[in-house]
Write a protein that holds these residues in place. Sequence first.
Motif, PDB file in Angstrom:
ATOM      1  N   TYR A 120      29.056 -23.067  20.637  1.00 20.73           N
ATOM      2  CA  TYR A 120      30.538 -23.736  20.076  1.00 20.73           C
ATOM      3  C   TYR A 120      30.534 -25.108  20.375  1.00 20.73           C
ATOM      4  N   TRP A 121      29.760 -25.694  21.254  1.00 25.87           N
ATOM      5  CA  TRP A 121      29.912 -27.098  21.530  1.00 25.87           C
ATOM      6  C   TRP A 121      28.989 -27.793  20.483  1.00 25.87           C
ATOM      7  N   GLN A 122      27.793 -27.293  20.096  1.00 27.91           N
ATOM      8  CA  GLN A 122      26.859 -28.027  19.444  1.00 27.91           C
ATOM      9  C   GLN A 122      27.136 -27.561  17.723  1.00 27.91           C
ATOM     10  N   HIS A 123      27.699 -26.337  17.607  1.00 32.66           N
ATOM     11  CA  HIS A 123      27.505 -26.051  16.117  1.00 32.66           C
ATOM     12  C   HIS A 123      29.071 -25.315  15.699  1.00 32.66           C
ATOM     13  N   GLY A 124      29.768 -24.808  16.587  1.00 36.92           N
ATOM     14  CA  GLY A 124      31.134 -24.415  16.219  1.00 36.92           C
ATOM     15  C   GLY A 124      32.238 -25.091  16.059  1.00 36.92           C
ATOM     16  N   ARG A 125      32.049 -26.446  16.325  1.00 36.77           N
ATOM     17  CA  ARG A 125      33.296 -27.449  16.146  1.00 36.77           C
ATOM     18  C   ARG A 125      32.809 -28.511  15.240  1.00 36.77           C
ATOM     19  N   THR A 126      33.843 -29.521  14.812  1.00 39.15           N
ATOM     20  CA  THR A 126      33.716 -30.465  13.815  1.00 39.15           C
ATOM     21  C   THR A 126      33.765 -31.741  15.014  1.00 39.15           C
ATOM     22  N   THR A 127      32.769 -32.644  14.948  1.00 38.40           N
ATOM     23  CA  THR A 127      32.869 -33.926  15.916  1.00 38.40           C
ATOM     24  C   THR A 127      31.734 -35.061  15.277  1.00 38.40           C
ATOM     25  N   THR A 128      32.125 -36.253  15.532  1.00 41.67           N
ATOM     26  CA  THR A 128      30.910 -37.071  15.333  1.00 41.67           C
ATOM     27  C   THR A 128      30.141 -37.553  16.554  1.00 41.67           C
ATOM     28  N   LEU A 129      30.513 -36.991  17.672  1.00 43.92           N
ATOM     29  CA  LEU A 129      30.101 -37.319  18.912  1.00 43.92           C
ATOM     30  C   LEU A 129      28.477 -36.790  18.882  1.00 43.92           C
ATOM     31  N   ASP A 130      27.985 -37.300  20.058  1.00 42.23           N
ATOM     32  CA  ASP A 130      26.422 -36.445  20.230  1.00 42.23           C
ATOM     33  C   ASP A 130      26.691 -35.227  21.169  1.00 42.23           C
ATOM     34  N   THR A 131      26.182 -34.155  20.503  1.00 44.77           N
ATOM     35  CA  THR A 131      26.477 -32.663  20.905  1.00 44.77           C
ATOM     36  C   THR A 131      25.414 -32.312  21.764  1.00 44.77           C
ATOM     37  N   ALA A 132      24.424 -33.081  22.431  1.00 41.56           N
ATOM     38  CA  ALA A 132      23.287 -32.553  23.045  1.00 41.56           C
ATOM     39  C   ALA A 132      24.217 -32.213  24.507  1.00 41.56           C
ATOM     40  N   ILE A 133      23.380 -31.087  25.120  1.00 39.55           N
ATOM     41  CA  ILE A 133      23.530 -30.663  26.341  1.00 39.55           C
ATOM     42  C   ILE A 133      22.463 -30.803  27.366  1.00 39.55           C
ATOM     43  N   VAL A 134      22.579 -31.391  28.402  1.00 38.65           N
ATOM     44  CA  VAL A 134      21.559 -31.516  29.312  1.00 38.65           C
ATOM     45  C   VAL A 134      21.578 -30.239  30.395  1.00 38.65           C
ATOM     46  N   ALA A 135      20.581 -29.350  30.317  1.00 35.08           N
ATOM     47  CA  ALA A 135      20.452 -28.359  31.482  1.00 35.08           C
ATOM     48  C   ALA A 135      19.833 -28.885  32.832  1.00 35.08           C
ATOM     49  N   PRO A 136      20.243 -28.257  33.848  1.00 37.43           N
ATOM     50  CA  PRO A 136      19.535 -28.629  35.127  1.00 37.43           C
ATOM     51  C   PRO A 136      18.113 -28.086  35.011  1.00 37.43           C
ATOM     52  N   GLU A 137      17.213 -28.639  35.929  1.00 40.66           N
ATOM     53  CA  GLU A 137      16.005 -28.146  35.931  1.00 40.66           C
ATOM     54  C   GLU A 137      15.717 -27.162  36.915  1.00 40.66           C
ATOM     55  N   GLY A 138      15.141 -26.114  36.660  1.00 32.54           N
ATOM     56  CA  GLY A 138      14.747 -24.936  37.628  1.00 32.54           C
ATOM     57  C   GLY A 138      16.017 -24.011  37.953  1.00 32.54           C
ATOM     58  N   ALA A 139      16.996 -24.040  37.044  1.00 31.21           N
ATOM     59  CA  ALA A 139      17.973 -23.035  37.494  1.00 31.21           C
ATOM     60  C   ALA A 139      17.552 -21.432  37.252  1.00 31.21           C
ATOM     61  N   ALA A 140      18.109 -20.745  38.178  1.00 32.04           N
ATOM     62  CA  ALA A 140      17.813 -19.407  38.443  1.00 32.04           C
ATOM     63  C   ALA A 140      19.206 -18.778  38.961  1.00 32.04           C
ATOM     64  N   PRO A 141      19.206 -17.461  38.538  1.00 33.11           N
ATOM     65  CA  PRO A 141      20.306 -16.796  39.356  1.00 33.11           C
ATOM     66  C   PRO A 141      20.324 -16.563  40.922  1.00 33.11           C
ATOM     67  N   TYR A 142      21.496 -17.006  41.383  1.00 35.85           N
ATOM     68  CA  TYR A 142      21.806 -16.661  42.711  1.00 35.85           C
ATOM     69  C   TYR A 142      21.262 -17.535  43.722  1.00 35.85           C
ATOM     70  N   GLN A 143      21.091 -18.811  43.562  1.00 33.82           N
ATOM     71  CA  GLN A 143      20.397 -20.060  43.927  1.00 33.82           C
ATOM     72  C   GLN A 143      21.670 -20.964  44.631  1.00 33.82           C
ATOM     73  N   LYS A 144      21.954 -21.076  45.858  1.00 35.16           N
ATOM     74  CA  LYS A 144      22.950 -21.567  46.521  1.00 35.16           C
ATOM     75  C   LYS A 144      22.642 -23.117  46.699  1.00 35.16           C
ATOM     76  N   ARG A 145      23.653 -23.833  46.645  1.00 40.30           N
ATOM     77  CA  ARG A 145      23.392 -25.474  46.708  1.00 40.30           C
ATOM     78  C   ARG A 145      22.209 -26.167  45.852  1.00 40.30           C
ATOM     79  N   LYS A 146      22.112 -25.401  44.644  1.00 41.26           N
ATOM     80  CA  LYS A 146      21.308 -26.094  43.718  1.00 41.26           C
ATOM     81  C   LYS A 146      22.097 -26.612  42.338  1.00 41.26           C
ATOM     82  N   PRO A 147      21.678 -27.569  41.771  1.00 41.98           N
ATOM     83  CA  PRO A 147      22.460 -27.864  40.544  1.00 41.98           C
ATOM     84  C   PRO A 147      22.280 -26.578  39.409  1.00 41.98           C
ATOM     85  N   ASN A 148      23.503 -26.237  38.913  1.00 45.99           N
ATOM     86  CA  ASN A 148      23.570 -24.854  38.145  1.00 45.99           C
ATOM     87  C   ASN A 148      24.519 -25.225  36.953  1.00 45.99           C
TER      88      ASN A 148
END
Length: 258
Positions: free
Chosen positions: A177-205
Amino acid sequence: MTTAPDPINYEPPPDHPMAELVRRVRDAMSALPAYFSSVTAIEGLQASDLFTLNTVLGATIEIQVVETLNRIRDVWDPNDDWPLHYFIRQPQTFPDVLLQSRDGADVAIGVELKGWYLLSKEAEPSFRYKVTPAACGPYDLLAVVPWHLSNVLSGTPRVRTPGVWSARHAAEHRNWYWQHGRTTTLDTAIVAPEGAAPYQKRKPNTDRPAADEGRNFGRIARTGIMNDWVTRQLEATLAGVAVREWIDFFRHQQGAPQ
């Protein structure tokens, strides 16, 4: 506006070992209104103060939902297939509820649990859901529990049937939705955290948008995924009056001169 296919939903195949558990956990969520109980009582609020209740009682409702799920394990584990597992709440961590073994060595599924005070002035769940899809287990759930006071202006919390979605699907839908489902002139890029995986505590997610001047990234209720369910909640009645009409009334009261 560029179009892109909406992400697929995630459900275990019928013959998958997790299929029965996921289905029964969903059933347990649906059964919450019949089993939920609370000793918390609210009295003496002004109508204009009701909009603050989700902030005050939201965490309490979530704790009591987890307690209820453990109390009705006959619903989600009728054959005692998961005798060593129970629901625990881990606040400030995604997902904030785990169905895990007592020694913590095995996590069956996670549930991101959110309370929604039905009479909140936004008339929709207002929480921000920013978790990156890779941090979601394939069968994790996002559950939104609508609640209200038993006597509208006072009483004990009562819950209604939650809305339940695949947690990973919801995260992917939000990004779509953020990248394709709305109308905007702003940058729609999304930065994902590196190495994210399920059930990892105290790590960026959490995912981070390149541009979000209005701080709207993560407002999952505005992406369309909950529209039908939210509409049903607002059209339902509370003390004989539609929830939507109660919200309009309290908005008017809040704006009226004191």
